[in-house]
Scaffold this motif. Structure first.
Motif, mmCIF file in Angstrom:
data_model
loop_
_atom_site.group_PDB
_atom_site.id
_atom_site.type_symbol
_atom_site.label_atom_id
_atom_site.label_comp_id
_atom_site.label_asym_id
_atom_site.label_seq_id
_atom_site.Cartn_x
_atom_site.Cartn_y
_atom_site.Cartn_z
ATOM 1 N N ARG A 1 7.875 6.452 8.713
ATOM 2 C CA ARG A 1 8.399 6.340 7.271
ATOM 3 C C ARG A 1 8.350 4.661 7.282
ATOM 4 N N THR A 2 8.703 4.050 9.067
ATOM 5 C CA THR A 2 8.949 2.478 9.732
ATOM 6 C C THR A 2 7.403 2.267 10.016
ATOM 7 N N ALA A 3 6.663 3.158 10.139
ATOM 8 C CA ALA A 3 5.462 2.569 10.139
ATOM 9 C C ALA A 3 5.081 1.219 9.554
ATOM 10 N N GLU A 4 4.846 0.446 9.884
ATOM 11 C CA GLU A 4 3.515 -0.946 9.164
ATOM 12 C C GLU A 4 2.652 -0.566 8.325
ATOM 13 N N VAL A 5 1.572 0.118 9.203
ATOM 14 C CA VAL A 5 0.205 0.742 8.283
ATOM 15 C C VAL A 5 0.138 2.332 7.792
ATOM 16 N N VAL A 6 -0.187 2.999 6.643
ATOM 17 C CA VAL A 6 -0.250 4.440 6.410
ATOM 18 C C VAL A 6 -1.879 4.617 6.659
ATOM 19 N N LEU A 7 -2.458 5.290 7.533
ATOM 20 C CA LEU A 7 -3.705 5.915 6.918
ATOM 21 C C LEU A 7 -3.604 6.936 5.886
ATOM 22 N N LEU A 8 -4.094 6.746 4.501
ATOM 23 C CA LEU A 8 -3.356 8.548 3.494
ATOM 24 C C LEU A 8 -4.703 8.641 3.128
ATOM 25 N N ASP A 9 -4.444 9.711 3.089
ATOM 26 C CA ASP A 9 -6.272 10.982 2.622
ATOM 27 C C ASP A 9 -6.104 10.365 1.215
ATOM 28 N N LEU A 10 -7.298 9.893 0.997
ATOM 29 C CA LEU A 10 -7.189 9.696 -0.153
ATOM 30 C C LEU A 10 -6.819 11.357 -1.535
ATOM 31 N N GLU B 1 -3.003 7.538 -6.789
ATOM 32 C CA GLU B 1 -2.437 6.506 -7.350
ATOM 33 C C GLU B 1 -0.783 6.801 -6.994
ATOM 34 N N ASP B 2 -0.564 7.975 -7.421
ATOM 35 C CA ASP B 2 1.126 8.391 -6.871
ATOM 36 C C ASP B 2 2.086 8.279 -5.312
ATOM 37 N N ASN B 3 0.785 9.403 -5.090
ATOM 38 C CA ASN B 3 1.371 8.490 -3.262
ATOM 39 C C ASN B 3 1.177 7.003 -2.923
ATOM 40 N N VAL B 4 -0.370 6.655 -3.252
ATOM 41 C CA VAL B 4 0.513 5.365 -3.486
ATOM 42 C C VAL B 4 1.497 4.414 -2.856
ATOM 43 N N ARG B 5 2.111 4.796 -4.511
ATOM 44 C CA ARG B 5 3.484 4.154 -4.999
ATOM 45 C C ARG B 5 3.914 4.460 -3.736
ATOM 46 N N ARG B 6 4.553 5.464 -4.059
ATOM 47 C CA ARG B 6 5.618 5.824 -2.783
ATOM 48 C C ARG B 6 5.644 5.595 -1.737
ATOM 49 N N VAL B 7 4.368 5.241 -1.284
ATOM 50 C CA VAL B 7 4.637 5.055 -0.105
ATOM 51 C C VAL B 7 4.551 3.239 -0.231
ATOM 52 N N ARG B 8 4.176 2.547 -0.604
ATOM 53 C CA ARG B 8 4.846 1.391 -0.659
ATOM 54 C C ARG B 8 5.699 1.055 -0.950
ATOM 55 N N ALA B 9 5.768 1.829 -1.833
ATOM 56 C CA ALA B 9 7.945 1.317 -2.251
ATOM 57 C C ALA B 9 8.828 2.105 -1.233
#
Length: 211
Positions: free
Chosen positions: A48-57, A66-74
């Protein structure tokens, strides 16, 4: 390892995660903090402290991209979406939700490193697959911008003043303002009003028009 971008990976393919660990060990520009199968695992651990997350679609837990993206960005990290297939509607939805780029998994390590670096620096990781998805996006809330309107929007959204935008585009400030007013009107008609420069920058980023 000093100065390396910290990354985490969310993917439910164990072989891919193992391969990614080995792969990233070959570069000193990226440092892998975590490789986990779900966003919940990411947010519960050091990733959760990473600068960038590689997120499988598409994850097998049934979560919505899109929910996954929002949770990580939040949680703070920026997001680079990766996938084995170019699923155009889901790619567009993920970027609109806040992802900072998209790559298919068949790219080589140098391409991945450059994409992560671009995202970590606050930019967008463009790829042929992402460009193709945007071109073929037919969502009703994404206005159709003429080439000149798009050009002026990109310059203006990059942070240039109206006068600097006009100079870069080779037109007068009045003409540049005319194009921007048309862009604002098209976004208003699409139900996504953009009243200020910051609003326009957000819309440009959401729709993949950010420079």
């Amino acid at each position: 390892m000093t100065g390396a971008v910290t990354v985490a990976a969310v993917d439910d393919d164990r072989m891919l995660l193992d391969g990614l660990r080995s792969w990233l060990a070959g570069t000193d520009r990226l440092r892998l903090l975590a490789a986990v199968p779900t966003v919940a695992d990411l947010l519960a651990g050091p990733g959760r402290t990473a600068e960038v997350v590689l997120l499988d679609l598409l994850l097998r837990d049934g979560s919505v991209p899109e929910d996954n993206v929002r949770r990580v960005r939040a949680a703070g990290p920026r997001v680079l979406v990766i996938s084995t297939v170019a699923d155009r509607p889901r790619i567009v939805s993920a970027v609109a939700a806040g992802a900072d780029g998209y790559l298919t998994k068949d790219h080589d390590l140098p391409t991945l490193v450059e994409a992560v670096a671009a995202v970590a620096a606050g930019g967008t990781a463009h790829s042929p697959e992402l460009a193709f998805a945007w071109v073929h996006d037919t969502a009703a809330d994404r206005p159709r911008l003429a080439p000149r309107e798009l050009e002026v929007l990109r310059y203006y959204a990059s942070g240039l003043t109206l006068k600097a935008t006009a100079r870069r585009a080779g037109i007068s400030p009045n003409t540049a303002k005319f194009y921007l007013d048309r862009v604002k009107e098209k976004y208003r008609e699409a139900g996504r009003p953009a009243y200020t420069k910051i609003d326009l920058a957000h819309r440009a980023r959401e729709d993949g028009h950010a420079p």
